[in-house]
Design a protein around this motif. Sequence first.
Motif, PDB file in Angstrom:
ATOM      1  N   SER A 138       3.883 -17.381 -29.491  1.00  0.00           N
ATOM      2  CA  SER A 138       4.484 -18.565 -30.095  1.00  0.00           C
ATOM      3  C   SER A 138       4.615 -18.422 -31.613  1.00  0.00           C
ATOM      4  CB  SER A 138       3.646 -19.799 -29.762  1.00  0.00           C
ATOM      5  OG  SER A 138       2.348 -19.659 -30.301  1.00  0.00           O
ATOM      6  N   TYR A 139       3.909 -17.447 -32.203  1.00  0.00           N
ATOM      7  CA  TYR A 139       3.953 -17.305 -33.657  1.00  0.00           C
ATOM      8  C   TYR A 139       4.760 -16.089 -34.107  1.00  0.00           C
ATOM      9  CZ  TYR A 139      -0.018 -14.350 -32.322  1.00  0.00           C
ATOM     10  OH  TYR A 139      -0.830 -13.441 -31.692  1.00  0.00           O
ATOM     11  N   ARG A 140       5.313 -15.289 -33.166  1.00  0.00           N
ATOM     12  CA  ARG A 140       6.167 -14.166 -33.546  1.00  0.00           C
ATOM     13  C   ARG A 140       6.905 -13.640 -32.324  1.00  0.00           C
ATOM     14  NH1 ARG A 140       4.106 -10.290 -30.950  1.00  0.00           N
ATOM     15  NH2 ARG A 140       1.886  -9.801 -30.866  1.00  0.00           N
ATOM     16  N   ARG A 141       8.004 -12.918 -32.609  1.00  0.00           N
ATOM     17  CA  ARG A 141       8.778 -12.310 -31.544  1.00  0.00           C
ATOM     18  C   ARG A 141       8.176 -10.961 -31.140  1.00  0.00           C
ATOM     19  NH1 ARG A 141      13.063 -13.985 -35.026  1.00  0.00           N
ATOM     20  NH2 ARG A 141      14.152 -15.828 -34.202  1.00  0.00           N
ATOM     21  N   ALA A 142       8.554 -10.526 -29.943  1.00  0.00           N
ATOM     22  CA  ALA A 142       8.098  -9.218 -29.465  1.00  0.00           C
ATOM     23  C   ALA A 142       8.863  -8.096 -30.163  1.00  0.00           C
ATOM     24  CB  ALA A 142       8.310  -9.117 -27.963  1.00  0.00           C
ATOM     25  N   ARG A 143       8.192  -6.968 -30.320  1.00  0.00           N
ATOM     26  CA  ARG A 143       8.875  -5.763 -30.792  1.00  0.00           C
ATOM     27  C   ARG A 143       9.457  -5.024 -29.593  1.00  0.00           C
ATOM     28  NH1 ARG A 143       5.473  -2.440 -35.334  1.00  0.00           N
ATOM     29  NH2 ARG A 143       5.159  -4.125 -36.830  1.00  0.00           N
ATOM     30  N   PRO A 144      10.545  -4.301 -29.771  1.00  0.00           N
ATOM     31  CA  PRO A 144      11.038  -3.422 -28.704  1.00  0.00           C
ATOM     32  C   PRO A 144      10.000  -2.334 -28.414  1.00  0.00           C
ATOM     33  CG  PRO A 144      12.698  -3.739 -30.410  1.00  0.00           C
ATOM     34  CD  PRO A 144      11.418  -4.288 -30.956  1.00  0.00           C
ATOM     35  N   VAL A 145      10.019  -1.829 -27.204  1.00  0.00           N
ATOM     36  CA  VAL A 145       9.046  -0.793 -26.818  1.00  0.00           C
ATOM     37  C   VAL A 145       9.128   0.430 -27.741  1.00  0.00           C
ATOM     38  CG1 VAL A 145       8.462   0.858 -24.993  1.00  0.00           C
ATOM     39  CG2 VAL A 145       8.815  -1.554 -24.429  1.00  0.00           C
ATOM     40  N   PRO A 146      10.308   0.949 -28.068  1.00  0.00           N
ATOM     41  CA  PRO A 146      10.343   2.114 -28.971  1.00  0.00           C
ATOM     42  C   PRO A 146       9.714   1.820 -30.332  1.00  0.00           C
ATOM     43  CG  PRO A 146      12.456   1.841 -27.870  1.00  0.00           C
ATOM     44  CD  PRO A 146      11.662   0.619 -27.566  1.00  0.00           C
ATOM     45  N   ALA A 147       9.922   0.598 -30.858  1.00  0.00           N
ATOM     46  CA  ALA A 147       9.326   0.260 -32.152  1.00  0.00           C
ATOM     47  C   ALA A 147       7.807   0.183 -32.045  1.00  0.00           C
ATOM     48  CB  ALA A 147       9.887  -1.069 -32.647  1.00  0.00           C
ATOM     49  N   ALA A 148       7.302  -0.351 -30.941  1.00  0.00           N
ATOM     50  CA  ALA A 148       5.852  -0.415 -30.751  1.00  0.00           C
ATOM     51  C   ALA A 148       5.266   0.979 -30.644  1.00  0.00           C
ATOM     52  CB  ALA A 148       5.525  -1.238 -29.499  1.00  0.00           C
ATOM     53  N   LEU A 149       5.940   1.864 -29.899  1.00  0.00           N
ATOM     54  CA  LEU A 149       5.454   3.241 -29.794  1.00  0.00           C
ATOM     55  C   LEU A 149       5.463   3.937 -31.151  1.00  0.00           C
ATOM     56  CD1 LEU A 149       7.035   4.567 -26.474  1.00  0.00           C
ATOM     57  CD2 LEU A 149       4.604   4.359 -27.009  1.00  0.00           C
ATOM     58  N   ALA A 150       6.499   3.698 -31.938  1.00  0.00           N
ATOM     59  CA  ALA A 150       6.561   4.302 -33.271  1.00  0.00           C
ATOM     60  C   ALA A 150       5.395   3.837 -34.129  1.00  0.00           C
ATOM     61  CB  ALA A 150       7.893   3.960 -33.934  1.00  0.00           C
ATOM     62  N   GLU A 151       5.032   2.564 -34.031  1.00  0.00           N
ATOM     63  CA  GLU A 151       3.904   2.033 -34.796  1.00  0.00           C
ATOM     64  C   GLU A 151       2.589   2.654 -34.334  1.00  0.00           C
ATOM     65  OE1 GLU A 151       1.969  -0.116 -37.704  1.00  0.00           O
ATOM     66  OE2 GLU A 151       4.107   0.260 -37.414  1.00  0.00           O
ATOM     67  N   LEU A 152       2.431   2.811 -33.011  1.00  0.00           N
ATOM     68  CA  LEU A 152       1.212   3.439 -32.495  1.00  0.00           C
ATOM     69  C   LEU A 152       1.108   4.884 -32.982  1.00  0.00           C
ATOM     70  CD1 LEU A 152       1.247   2.131 -28.792  1.00  0.00           C
ATOM     71  CD2 LEU A 152      -0.390   1.500 -30.575  1.00  0.00           C
ATOM     72  N   LYS A 153       2.231   5.594 -32.993  1.00  0.00           N
ATOM     73  CA  LYS A 153       2.212   6.986 -33.462  1.00  0.00           C
ATOM     74  C   LYS A 153       1.885   7.048 -34.947  1.00  0.00           C
ATOM     75  CE  LYS A 153       5.498   8.575 -29.947  1.00  0.00           C
ATOM     76  NZ  LYS A 153       6.882   9.048 -29.680  1.00  0.00           N
ATOM     77  N   ARG A 154       2.385   6.079 -35.699  1.00  0.00           N
ATOM     78  CA  ARG A 154       2.101   6.059 -37.142  1.00  0.00           C
ATOM     79  C   ARG A 154       0.607   5.868 -37.405  1.00  0.00           C
ATOM     80  NH1 ARG A 154       1.722   2.701 -41.546  1.00  0.00           N
ATOM     81  NH2 ARG A 154       1.793   0.770 -40.323  1.00  0.00           N
ATOM     82  N   CYS A 155      -0.032   5.083 -36.520  1.00  0.00           N
ATOM     83  CA  CYS A 155      -1.460   4.801 -36.714  1.00  0.00           C
ATOM     84  C   CYS A 155      -2.364   5.750 -35.946  1.00  0.00           C
ATOM     85  CB  CYS A 155      -1.762   3.368 -36.287  1.00  0.00           C
ATOM     86  SG  CYS A 155      -0.870   2.126 -37.247  1.00  0.00           S
ATOM     87  N   ALA A 156      -1.770   6.699 -35.225  1.00  0.00           N
ATOM     88  CA  ALA A 156      -2.586   7.657 -34.489  1.00  0.00           C
ATOM     89  C   ALA A 156      -3.336   8.553 -35.456  1.00  0.00           C
ATOM     90  CB  ALA A 156      -1.698   8.498 -33.576  1.00  0.00           C
ATOM     91  N   GLY A 157      -4.592   8.785 -35.162  1.00  0.00           N
ATOM     92  CA  GLY A 157      -5.432   9.605 -36.029  1.00  0.00           C
ATOM     93  C   GLY A 157      -6.288   8.788 -36.954  1.00  0.00           C
ATOM     94  N   SER A 158      -5.833   7.565 -37.300  1.00  0.00           N
ATOM     95  CA  SER A 158      -6.652   6.699 -38.145  1.00  0.00           C
ATOM     96  C   SER A 158      -7.180   5.523 -37.319  1.00  0.00           C
ATOM     97  CB  SER A 158      -5.823   6.179 -39.332  1.00  0.00           C
ATOM     98  OG  SER A 158      -4.659   5.504 -38.872  1.00  0.00           O
ATOM     99  N   GLN A 159      -6.277   4.787 -36.668  1.00  0.00           N
ATOM    100  CA  GLN A 159      -6.706   3.660 -35.855  1.00  0.00           C
ATOM    101  C   GLN A 159      -6.839   4.039 -34.384  1.00  0.00           C
ATOM    102  OE1 GLN A 159      -4.323   0.156 -36.348  1.00  0.00           O
ATOM    103  NE2 GLN A 159      -5.466  -1.051 -34.832  1.00  0.00           N
ATOM    104  N   PHE A 160      -5.863   4.820 -33.876  1.00  0.00           N
ATOM    105  CA  PHE A 160      -5.827   5.119 -32.447  1.00  0.00           C
ATOM    106  C   PHE A 160      -6.001   6.604 -32.192  1.00  0.00           C
ATOM    107  CE2 PHE A 160      -2.835   1.503 -33.123  1.00  0.00           C
ATOM    108  CZ  PHE A 160      -3.626   0.509 -32.548  1.00  0.00           C
ATOM    109  N   ASP A 161      -6.506   6.916 -30.984  1.00  0.00           N
ATOM    110  CA  ASP A 161      -6.655   8.303 -30.560  1.00  0.00           C
ATOM    111  C   ASP A 161      -5.269   8.870 -30.246  1.00  0.00           C
ATOM    112  OD1 ASP A 161      -7.119  10.695 -29.212  1.00  0.00           O
ATOM    113  OD2 ASP A 161      -8.938   9.952 -28.231  1.00  0.00           O
ATOM    114  N   PRO A 162      -4.850   9.954 -30.925  1.00  0.00           N
ATOM    115  CA  PRO A 162      -3.515  10.512 -30.671  1.00  0.00           C
ATOM    116  C   PRO A 162      -3.316  10.935 -29.217  1.00  0.00           C
ATOM    117  CG  PRO A 162      -4.477  11.449 -32.667  1.00  0.00           C
ATOM    118  CD  PRO A 162      -5.563  10.668 -31.997  1.00  0.00           C
ATOM    119  N   VAL A 163      -4.384  11.386 -28.545  1.00  0.00           N
ATOM    120  CA  VAL A 163      -4.266  11.801 -27.142  1.00  0.00           C
ATOM    121  C   VAL A 163      -3.838  10.622 -26.275  1.00  0.00           C
ATOM    122  CG1 VAL A 163      -5.555  12.676 -25.148  1.00  0.00           C
ATOM    123  CG2 VAL A 163      -5.952  13.652 -27.422  1.00  0.00           C
TER     124      VAL A 163
END
Length: 463
Positions: free
Chosen positions: A391-416
């Motif tokens: 209710s407070y924001r729109r959804a991101r497209p799946v490719p954009a979400a994946l791009a964000e996860l890849k950007r944060c891989a290694g610092s926030q998320f496990d790249p594997v």
Amino acid sequence: MRGTPAAARLCVLSAATGAAACVIPACAPGARTPWGTLGLLAALSIACELAGRRLAGGSPRTGAGSFLPLLPVAAFLLPPSAAALAAAAGSLIGRVEQPPVAARRIWRAAQLALACCAASWTHALLGGPATLGGAGVPGGAGAPGPAADFPYALLPAAGAALAFSLVLTALDGFILAAAERRPIARSWRTLLPRALGPHLVHALVGLMMAALWRSSYGPVPALFVLLPMYLSSWVFAQYHREDAAHRATIRALVHAVDIKDAYTRGHSERVGRASVLIGRELGMDEGRLEGLRFAGILHDIGKLGVPTRVLRKDGPLTPEERRVMELHPEYGHEIVRGIGFLDEARAAILHHHERLDGTGYPYGLSGGAIPEFARVVAVADAFDAMTSTRSYRRARPVPAALAELKRCAGSQFDPVMVRALDRGLERHGWSAADTAVTADEPSAPVPRTRAGTDARPSPERSG
């Protein structure tokens, strides 16, 4: 039967009348009914029902202790009328947990009597009694003679199992249509495939027992075979009851979170699905995948301990409110501590907000010190948070979400784990139903953000 629809009462009455018509010839004067075999099979059926009632209760549909391989034994060893009588005996004392008790008990007994009569008739029509050895005629159970003729005995047994399944399915379809107004054709399409496989297996077990019964050894060795089979059947039923109880526990906990946190309704189930998607790409076995699904579904169970005003706050959280929100992994771990079947899922519930660089919470774990399930759920959680409309924001497209996860891989998320999610999505996709609106209320207008603003789900708003 008070309160039962008239059509359902008619179905029960018709089935009971048909079953009585099947049974009467066995009791007619001059009938060559093998009362010894019939009495022993009926006694065994009753004993199984009584044992099931004493041990752990059972399904209201099948009776507490129903041991279905006994029914094909009766169909193979007895003429149709006697087989119907043996099938009805145990069902009449079976446990019924839902009202109307009398109507359900009569219906089940009549249903099994009709199905067993049809199976016995089909078995005889296909020449089954002759393939079992012994006297080679219906009703000659227990008479010594030549050994069973395999594999020719398999065809009559399979035909009997098919007849048994068809009659049960037809009767179930009629009663569901009468009592619950379900379309008969749809019920038959659903019920028959489920019934046929188990009844074929029961027929094979029953064939083995019947062949041994009709051999020169007589019924005693068949009874010795019966005990371990019954115990294995009972253990299997216990496992399914326990599994059903586990799932009911999970559903109740998730439902409680969904009620409290309206913003993330449906989020837990989607995180469970995304977690399994990642786990499959990692090559996890089915046992661990089930645990991983539980971890994803229950990762936010600790929100039950967070004040509702904090969960549903529209604006940014204050530092104090954020500290309260960050306690939810520990609350969740405490809630599920005593649930033994969760195993690795408990660690994921506690650590799914840890970050690979050690800046996460609640304990600041880093790298490989973060449990594997927690690293999977962290990626699945963030992915769903970004791709779901709130209710407070729109959804991101799946490719954009994946791009964000890849950007944060290694610092926030496990790249594997991020790569595994990427492969899984490429292989299986992520349907529109998986990214449905999760808020209870219609979405409020979403404010525009400045270009370049980091719109990643923050800890206080991510699932």
